[in-house]
Each structure stands twice: as C-alpha cells, then as structure tokens.
Scaffold this motif. Sequence first.
Motif, PDB file in Angstrom:
ATOM      1  N   UNK A  49      -9.484  -4.446   2.279  1.00 57.83           N
ATOM      2  CA  UNK A  49      -8.191  -4.724   1.661  1.00 57.83           C
ATOM      3  C   UNK A  49      -7.909  -3.732   0.556  1.00 57.83           C
ATOM      4  N   UNK A  50      -6.670  -3.678   0.154  1.00 55.56           N
ATOM      5  CA  UNK A  50      -6.248  -2.767  -0.911  1.00 55.56           C
ATOM      6  C   UNK A  50      -7.103  -3.024  -2.147  1.00 55.56           C
TER       7      UNK A  50
ATOM      8  N   UNK B  62       0.838  -1.179   0.000  1.00 56.32           N
ATOM      9  CA  UNK B  62       0.000   0.000   0.000  1.00 56.32           C
ATOM     10  C   UNK B  62       0.883   1.243   0.000  1.00 56.32           C
ATOM     11  N   UNK B  63       0.336   2.306  -0.570  1.00 60.01           N
ATOM     12  CA  UNK B  63       1.087   3.552  -0.602  1.00 60.01           C
ATOM     13  C   UNK B  63       0.155   4.715  -0.268  1.00 60.01           C
TER      14      UNK B  63
ATOM     15  N   UNK C 177      -2.809   0.930   7.568  1.00 60.64           N
ATOM     16  CA  UNK C 177      -2.452  -0.075   6.578  1.00 60.64           C
ATOM     17  C   UNK C 177      -1.605  -1.141   7.256  1.00 60.64           C
ATOM     18  N   UNK C 178      -1.924  -2.398   6.963  1.00 57.32           N
ATOM     19  CA  UNK C 178      -1.158  -3.500   7.542  1.00 57.32           C
ATOM     20  C   UNK C 178      -1.152  -4.673   6.568  1.00 57.32           C
ATOM     21  N   UNK C 179      -0.033  -4.856   5.890  1.00 61.85           N
ATOM     22  CA  UNK C 179       0.113  -5.995   4.989  1.00 61.85           C
ATOM     23  C   UNK C 179      -0.936  -6.101   3.898  1.00 61.85           C
ATOM     24  N   UNK C 180      -1.290  -4.995   3.261  1.00 63.17           N
ATOM     25  CA  UNK C 180      -2.269  -5.023   2.185  1.00 63.17           C
ATOM     26  C   UNK C 180      -3.709  -4.955   2.645  1.00 63.17           C
TER      27      UNK C 180
END
Length: 87
Positions: free
Chosen positions: A60-61, A1-2, A45-48
Amino acid sequence: MDTNDLQNLARHLETHGLRVTTDAPGMRLTVTNPLNSRLTEDIAASGGRWVTSFDYEIGERGGEAACAERIARVLAVSSRPAQEATL
C-alpha cells in the motif's frame, strides 16, 4: 497515489537489483530480474494499493520499501537490498 510514489517504489526495487521500466502516465512499473528476463512482473497503482498483473495486492501507499521486498522475493532475488548484500 502519484508519480512520486511510483518513483519511490522504482528506487526501492532498483536497490534490490531489479530492472525497472516506468510508465508514469499509466502509473505502472514493469519489473524484471536482470539474470532471467522471464521473471517479470507488472505492478500498478490501484486505489492506494500496489497490485500485480494478476490483481494480487502486494503493498500500500507509504509501504514501498516492504512492497519492493515482496516483489524481489516473487522475482527470485535476494530480499536484502544490493548494497547490503555486498557488505
């Protein structure tokens, strides 16, 4: 994620009428119901995935619109975006 994902989620939340504060370096949002400031949630955000301050996975992303709707329900605002609610 950005940061683009973070800003995308923030825009969706604002569409639901929520107040959003962005911490881009920390990849975190603080989301507040504007009618009751006690109804607040931190989203990170945590791991997508997007998770709440209670480590509850809320989306989720790529699913930022659905994630924003879930957060709106948690914070007791209409699940319909503000633009649709006024039509």
